[in-house]
Each structure stands twice: as structure tokens, then as C-alpha cells.
Enzyme design. Structure first.
Site, PDB file in Angstrom:
ATOM      1  N   TYR A  23       0.943  -1.148  -0.024  1.00 61.26           N
ATOM      2  CA  TYR A  23      -0.006  -0.054   0.085  1.00 61.26           C
ATOM      3  C   TYR A  23       0.939   0.898  -0.076  1.00 61.26           C
ATOM      4  CZ  TYR A  23      -4.243   2.836   1.129  1.00 61.26           C
ATOM      5  OH  TYR A  23      -5.094   3.581   0.813  1.00 61.26           O
TER       6      TYR A  23
ATOM      7  N   TYR B 283      -4.326   5.891  -7.324  1.00 60.41           N
ATOM      8  CA  TYR B 283      -4.786   5.754  -5.957  1.00 60.41           C
ATOM      9  C   TYR B 283      -6.004   4.900  -5.877  1.00 60.41           C
ATOM     10  CZ  TYR B 283      -5.392   6.697  -1.026  1.00 60.41           C
ATOM     11  OH  TYR B 283      -5.608   6.655   0.146  1.00 60.41           O
TER      12      TYR B 283
END
Lengths: 134, 367
Positions: free
Chosen positions: B270, B321
Site C-alpha cells: 500500500y 490511487y
């Protein structure tokens, strides 16, 4: 000049901001463990069933880290760019984010700082300065 | 939990600026693709989890399903893994057989701002935005361990190189470490190229039982093991880089999956901001704490070069994103061997991890 962002006052942080008006830095202290915490909250995170009280801090602390903003997120800070925000550990234990008065280049990790208050809109905001400076 | 649930379908939209649609449209488009990918029909879906789609009810109406299990999850990206593990628990327990998980985000066309929102705890000091939080942590890391912003630049340029092999990626032009150094500061010590890319897009996954997976279109990818630690005890940016939480996650996720760290073929980390990649490598024990800069400097994360290719789709930094959702889709596609030019050769086990106040990891495995 645009307005500075103001705190969202709630029942728990109102005594903190009220104390700032008197140029006092206060945090809550757990009646069972003696530990202090920030931001203000309804119960002690260390012993939620315990009593707690407000304590006045010495105003002394240490810089754990800092950043310098180049991006404008708040109109009220536009004229201060590039401005710093610092992570400060108060001598009483709690961590908080604040600003260091003076040049961004003079900030260092481990630096000792002490509180002062700056008027921003409707509130006195606690910021910090190098502990040796008058 | 080991291998009781598998991912059988993944789908995504293009990523970019799409004012002509919204999060419902993006989510629906991604789910159509995932259903097709799995070889299922919408009638087979008896569980639904939605993320960043305002109403689960309206979404279910739109796609014509009446599930027996339904849940909206929090909009924070850390909820990608939480959503998947909750779906896995529903399937493993029999509460549902086939769960669709749908992410739809139109944050770019809506001009969603990450920073400057009213009511923020530190607003009176001008402290705002997730980027600033990570900048503050990275400054501490550099001070404590001697890491540098060049370490971050190597992460960013590696992921950009990977994105150049991904048609879905928004940013595909490679850059050098020197380009990185010249990028404008946003919140020092972080620069523009340390930040993820806000875009519109949708991603969907479908999970079911290994039995149900047998006659579906694609080889199942098992959710082999997962672990999570929540650390909500600091209101400020953390001063521990999530290291203790990630160490606990690492202590469980490999045991639960039944494989070792050295059997992991690729990583999906992440990467909302470059520092999390290094925090994750340290926290999961791929290198000792403080050593991540040295660990990556010879290209261990690079496709075709290193032993641990990471974020082969370009990640949040260069693809888009999609808050972990597209990284997990990439993990599934890598485990299936579908990634073409950017395929990790012989990939069987891919690990997803998120360094955040919900620290988590999931190991995906083909067999």
C-alpha cells in the site's frame, strides 16, 4: 488576510481552549495511572472507568519531528508558506502537533522547546519556541 | 482460515478523470468485468460489500441483486484488506457463498481534497493531509536510522518503471533519481513524486468457496492467510512507523498461510506515499528495521531484476490511487500469470500489505 482555521470545539476540548485564553496549557490526567493524554476526550484511555482531572503543563517539551508545508491547504496559512508543523512530546508525556516560532531552518529533532501563545482568530493557539530563547 | 476462500473474478475500469459517470457507474462497470472474468452470472452473487459507493442499497438495486449478506465499509484505504477478510469470513462461515466486493471512486472529477477539511484535529496549526503525516514519520525515520529521501526516490522510480508496462496506469513515463530530486516539495521532506495519484476508477473482486471455484473460468487464487493489527492509540502521526504492529502481523500471516517469507514471489504494498513501502519491508521482516534503504538500493523490488518485484502495476504512485483495491487485483492477476510484459515469472504466492493504523497483510496463492 484570510481567516485562520479554527478548532472544532466540543465538550471535551472546550476546557483546553478556555485555558489557552489564560495562556495556560492544560491536559487531562488519569486518576488511576497518573498518565496524561491529548487530545481531550471523555474518559481516560488508560483506565476508562477511572476519574481524571485537568493539569497545567510546564509548557516544556521536545521536538520529535517536523515538516514544512509548501502546499496551500488553508487560505489562512497561505501567507505563511512555507510554514512548519512539529510533533512535540510534552514533558508530561502527551504528543501533540504544533508550530515552532522562528526560522524553519533552526528546527532540529531533539530540540527543547517551550510554549507560547499566538492569537489566531477567535482562539489563543499554543505554539512553541526554542527553550533558550526569551 | 487457510485456503478456505478464493478470488475467482477481478475487474477494473480505466483510471482518470471521468465526470460523465460517478462511483455507482464506476463500481458497476468494474463488477460487470469481474463477473465476466469469473464466468459467473449476477444471480450467483449472494453477498455484497461496497466501498466509497454512497448507498449499498441503491447499488444492489442497480445491478439487480438481493444478497443474503451486505455491508458498506469505511472509505479509508486500509479497508481494502478489511473488506476482503470480512468477505472471506462470510464465505468460510457459510453466511454467503459468492461475495462481490465493489469499489467506486470519483474523487478526481469531484475534486476530492485530501487535506484542509473542516474539523481536523490539528487544523489550528495548519497540520493536515495524509501526506504530511507520512512526511513527519519519514523525517523521524531518517533521523533515527540514516535513511534518505533518495531511498524514497528509488521506490517511486521503480514503480514508475513498472507502470510503463501497464496500459491501465495513469503515469507511464519513467523518471530518474535526479528527476525525483528536482520534483517540487509538497510537504518536506516529501515531494510531488512521493504522493499517490488521485483518480476516478472502479475495481471489483469476487470471492467464493474452493468447491464453487472448480467449474469457473479462471484458476482460483486462494486467500491463504491474513492478519491484522489495529493501532489507534496515537492521535498524532505515529512515532513507531507501525513497526510493532507489522511485526505482529508478520508473526501470524505466514503461519496462517503455511508458507515462509522466502516463498513470496512478489509484493503489493500500500503505497499512498513512498515511506510506507519502506516501513512495510521493515515491519514484515524482509530486512532489519532501519535497513530498508540499503535493502532496495540494488533493485530487489524491480521486475526482471530483483527477487521481490513490488507493485508491478505501478501502484498508487504511478498506476492510480485505488486505495489498495487495484493492488489486490494485481496480486490475483500475478498469481494467475496474466500480467503479460510485467508478469513475475513463475509467480505462485503474492503478498499484499498495508502499513497504516489498521496494519494488515494478505497472502494470495495459486496452488
Amino acid at each position: 488576510m484570510a481567516d485562520m482555521p479554527q478548532p472544532a470545539i466540543d465538550p471535551w476540548n472546550k476546557p483546553f481552549w478556555d485555558a489557552c485564553e489564560q495562556e495556560k496549557l492544560v491536559v487531562q490526567r488519569c486518576g488511576e495511572t497518573g498518565k496524561a493524554w491529548f487530545p481531550p476526550s471523555p474518559v481516560s484511555p488508560y483506565a476508562p472507568a477511572a476519574e481524571w482531572d485537568w493539569m497545567e503543563c510546564s509548557g516544556e517539551g521536545e521536538v520529535l519531528s517536523w515538516v514544512v508545508f509548501h502546499q496551500k491547504y488553508f487560505a489562512g496559512f497561505a501567507e505563511r508558506l512555507p510554514y512548519n508543523c512539529a510533533l512535540i512530546k510534552l514533558d508530561e508525556g502527551p504528543l501533540l502537533v504544533s508550530n515552532i516560532d522562528g526560522s524553519n531552518d533552526a528546527i532540529s529533532i531533539g530540540q527543547k522547546v517551550r510554549v507560547l501563545f499566538e492569537r489566531r482568530g477567535d482562539v489563543n493557539v499554543p505554539i512553541f519556541t526554542a527553550a533558550g530563547r526569551s | 482460515m487457510r485456503d478456505k476462500v478464493c478470488v475467482v473474478g477481478v475487474g477494473n475500469t480505466r483510471y482518470g478523470n471521468f465526470p460523465e459517470t460517478d462511483s455507482y457507474g464506476l463500481g458497476a462497470q468494474a463488477l460487470v468485468a469481474a463477473v465476466e472474468d469469473a464466468g459467473l452470472s449476477f444471480k450467483d452473487i449472494d453477498g455484497l460489500i461496497v466501498n466509497r459507493i454512497p448507498s449499498y442499497e441503491r447499488f444492489a438495486q442497480m445491478v439487480g441483486i438481493n444478497p443474503q449478506f451486505c455491508l458498506p465499509t469505511d472509505m479509508a484505504g486500509r479497508f481494502a484488506s478489511v473488506s476482503l477478510t470480512i468477505a472471506a469470513q462470510a464465505v468460510a462461515s457459510g453466511a454467503a457463498e459468492t461475495v462481490a466486493l465493489v469499489y467506486g471512486n470519483n474523487g478526481r472529477s469531484k475534486r476530492m481534497l485530501y487535506g484542509g477539511a473542516e474539523g481536523g484535529q490539528w487544523n489550528p496549526w495548519g497540520m493536515t493531509s495524509p501526506g504530511a503525516t507520512h512526511a513527519m514519520m519519514w523525517r523521524m525515520h531518517m533521523d533515527r536510522f540514516g535513511t534518505t529521501t533518495d531511498d524514497l526516490g528509488r521506490v517511486a522510480s521503480t514503480f514508475r518503471q513498472h507502470a510503463s508496462m501497464n496500459a491501465d496506469a495513469v503515469m507511464r513515463t519513467p523518471f530518474t533519481l535526479e528527476d525525483y530530486r528536482q520534483a517540487r516539495p509538497i510537504c518536506e521532506p516529501l515531494r510531488l513524486l512521493d504522493y499517490c495519484l488521485i483518480n476516478d476508477g472502479g475495481v471489483a473482486w469476487i470471492v467464493t468457496t474452493p468447491e464453487r471455484a472448480k467449474d469457473l473460468r479462471k484458476p482460483p487464487v486462494y486467500v491463504s492467510g491474513y492478519a491484522q493489527r489495529d493501532v489507534f492509540d496515537q492521535a498524532t502521526p505515529r512515532d513507531d512507523f507501525w513497526y510493532p504492529a507489522l511485526q505482529e502481523v508478520a508473526g501470524e500471516v505466514y503461519d496462517r498461510a503455511g508458507i515462509g517469507r522466502d516463498e513470496i514471489d512478489g509484493l503489493m504494498i500500500y503505497d499512498n506515499f513512498t515511506p510506507t513501502v519502506l516501513f512495510t519491508l521493515e515491519g514484515l521482516g524482509f530486512c532489519p528495521q532501519g535497513e530498508s534503504g540499503n535493502f532496495i538500493k540494488d533493485g530487489i523490488l524491480e521486475l526482471g531484476k530483483g527477487r521481490l518485484p513490488a507493485n508491478t502495476n505501478g501502484g498508487h504512485l504511478s498506476e492510480s490511487y485505488m486505495q489498495g483495491w487495484a493492488l489486490i487485483a494485481e496480486a490475483v492477476r500475478q498469481a494467475r500469470g496474466e500480467c503479460g510484459d510485467r508478469q513475475i515469472e513463475g509467480a505462485r504466492a503474492i503478498q499484499y500489505a498495508c502499513a497504516a493504523n489498521i496494519a494488515s497483510s494478505i497472502i494470495f496463492r495459486r496452488d
